[in-house]
Design an enzyme around this catalytic site. Sequence first.
Site, PDB file in Angstrom:
ATOM      1  CG  ASP A 214      -1.862   1.141   1.326  1.00 12.48           C
ATOM      2  OD1 ASP A 214      -1.587   2.183   0.701  1.00 12.48           O
ATOM      3  OD2 ASP A 214      -2.877   1.031   2.043  1.00 12.48           O
TER       4      ASP A 214
ATOM      5  CE  LYS B 155      -7.379   8.514   1.968  1.00  9.86           C
ATOM      6  NZ  LYS B 155      -6.887   7.280   2.554  1.00  9.86           N
TER       7      LYS B 155
END
Length: 379
Positions: free
Chosen positions: A170, A195
Amino acid sequence: MKFNTKTIHGGQKPDPAYGAVMPPIYQTSTYAQSTPGGHKGFEYSRSHNPTRQALENAFASLENGDFGLAFGSGLAAIDAVMKLLKPGDEVISTNDLYGGTYRLFTKIFEGFGIKFHFIGMDNAANIEKYINANTKLIWVETPTNPMLNIIDIAAASKISKKHNVLLAVDNTFATPYLQQPLDFGADIVMHSATKYLGGHSDLVMGALIVKDQDLAKKLYFIQNASGAICGPQDAFLALRGIKTLHVRMQRHCENGKAVAEFLKSHPKVETVYWPGFDTHPNHTIAKQQMRDFGGMVSFVTKGNNYDQAIKFVENLKVFTLAESLGGVESLCGHPASMTHASIPKVEREKIGVVDSMIRLSVGIEDAEDLINDLQQALG
Ligand SMILES: *Cc1c(COP(=O)(O)O)cnc(C)c1O
């Protein structure tokens, strides 16, 4: 192509219809066929959409991969990875993990017969102890959320290759500007593009990037069969965001450093978690695998008082109290009551997420305004 060129041109070409430099938002579910099967590569937008395809090509380019896949959220992307597995398979995951990922693993996939080992990966050698014949996947998040621990991707990859297990990383916190896990031997890179990749707090999206064609085929099958795709409008916004990723990240890193150093010098602050400090336990690995240290900074105040932490976040004026991270604006969060509320208190305290911990996503505003804001709220 160098990274700063890839963010703008990677995988992109002018639209074939009229030469539009930005891919049009192909807001369509279906495509005309001249005869059954006579189409121009697009049949139905769950399977393929030109705007999404442009974005998927950009994802692949940014991460030095060959195949990109876009999903409706970061968790939808993780969900697709988990669907590579079957009952009885085992996953070794870092124990310092995004709260929603922990929830997906334990509340959904444990119920489907997948077994998870949540372990500390500060020392990657730890991983090997948990490998057995059923192990199929190693799940790494680095830097971790919110402790900003660093996991050695190359070391994890050595173990995964030795045992023929997939390694997924991730890469949401680092972004490909700071680190490109495929280059260190990871098999799958995952992003919450919500994000930093999107970067403007205006969309929710996930990404997977791989090099291996068979793996790409399996993941594409799942993407199409399960259907958790993103829409063309969001794909357009993400592409637009990505074009400034490198300039945004540069400023996030500068401001992150300024904020981390300010907090470290403040008498009310007990500990600052930021991988750029040479006192950070994995600073050496951070320097090896990351270009810079990012805009995420966590800290704990002296006395570890829950109510004081709440008061602090309420008093901030430039930092907005909100879930999420990675946008141009500075955000602050209180993991114990927000992002990590779904992790039991005993579990979160084991990894250091105590009551007074504050997590900052340092934006690209003027650093002096950010520091003044922290100063007044600490006061
Ligand atoms: C936000 C986040 C996710 C989940 O992504 P969504 O887009 O919110 O579904 C996963 N991992 C990390 C590190 C995140 O910050």
